[in-house]
Scaffold this active site. Structure first.
Site, PDB file in Angstrom:
ATOM      1  N   SER A 142       0.723  -1.141   0.049  1.00 39.10           N
ATOM      2  CA  SER A 142       0.131  -0.155   0.143  1.00 39.10           C
ATOM      3  C   SER A 142       0.853   1.299  -0.181  1.00 39.10           C
ATOM      4  O   SER A 142       1.961   1.286   0.526  1.00 39.10           O
ATOM      5  CB  SER A 142      -1.101   0.032   1.358  1.00 39.10           C
ATOM      6  N   TYR A 156      -1.518  -0.056  10.243  1.00 32.43           N
ATOM      7  CA  TYR A 156      -1.514  -0.692   9.010  1.00 32.43           C
ATOM      8  C   TYR A 156      -0.643  -0.171   8.047  1.00 32.43           C
ATOM      9  O   TYR A 156      -0.027  -1.034   7.140  1.00 32.43           O
ATOM     10  CB  TYR A 156      -2.761  -0.054   8.372  1.00 32.43           C
TER      11      TYR A 156
END
Length: 247
Positions: A142, A156
């Site tokens: 990501s 995250y």
């Protein structure tokens, strides 16, 4: 496709980017085995849509943070043919929070799925690819890994930074065995992961910060994944491709 006679394992294939990857592979006639955890009906729909293209596709319930589940997933995949591809896509997020408000249970769950799960799947894939003459591992990271996601989900972001390190290190370990390890870093992509993190309008809210001026689609990430799996990317390893509209 790379070693087209083989099977590709896609983790987290019942929705979003994972489902788009399954469809893209099925459209190219690549046998695919994908995992899901709770979305059985959604997984069945993905499998049925892919099977309509005449490609062998199998959905397997498996939590990637469970070693036993991961081993079973790969055993099921081998029934379709030797595993020559892995898309390490399964991941979880949590509601937006600052680091000072994050509890240990949340961090552990994120790391167990996003990091431990990626390692377990990579291990099982590489073990099999080494026996069959090579293959490709694509880790779905990501842009959060680079941007840090301050005020939203630094945990995250940290888990995806670990995935990026896995890509670099593992690629160097297995290159001589004919195995490539690469990654993609999606940016603002229209999937329901934003809703599960408590911000369903996140893409619309932030898309002005994207140089291309829009959010991305899961299918656009899937096409990058398919390219990385293919022989067209045969000299690409140990690196991660940003699919983020320039953000």
């Amino acid at each position: 496709m790379q070693h087209a006679q083989g099977t590709v394992v896609v983790t987290g294939g019942s929705r979003g980017i994972g489902a788009a990857v399954v469809q893209a592979l099925a459209a190219r006639g690549v046998p695919t085995c994908f995992s899901y955890v709770t979305r059985r009906e959604a997984a069945e729909v993905v499998a049925e849509q892919a099977a309509e293209l005449g490609t062998p596709v199998k959905a397997v319930r498996a939590d990637v943070s469970s070693e036993a589940d991961v081993r079973r997933l790969f055993a099921e995949a081998e029934q379709l043919g030797p595993v020559t591809g892995l898309v390490n896509n399964a991941g979880v997020n949590a509601p937006q929070a600052r680091v000072v408000d994050i509890d240990v249970a949340r961090v552990r769950r994120l790391m167990e799925v996003n990091v431990v799960g990626a390692f377990l799947c990579a291990r099982e894939a590489v073990t099999r690819m080494a026996r069959s003459g090579g293959g490709v591992v694509v880790n779905v990271s990501s842009r959060a890994a680079v941007l840090g996601s301050a005020g939203e989900y630094v945990d995250y972001a940290a888990s995806k930074a670990a995935v990026d390190a896995l890509t670099v290190g593992l690629a160097r370990e297995v290159a001589e065995q004919g195995i490539r390890v690469v990654g993609v870093r999606p940016g603002l992509i229209r999937t329901d992961i934003h809703a599960s993190a408590g911000d369903p309008g996140r893409v619309e809210r932030l898309q002005r910060s994207v140089p291309m001026g829009r959010g991305g689609e899961a299918s656009e990430v899937a096409e990058a994944v398919v390219w990385l799996l293919s022989d067209a990317a045969s000299y690409v390893t140990g690196t991660t491709l940003d699919v983020s509209g320039g953000r």
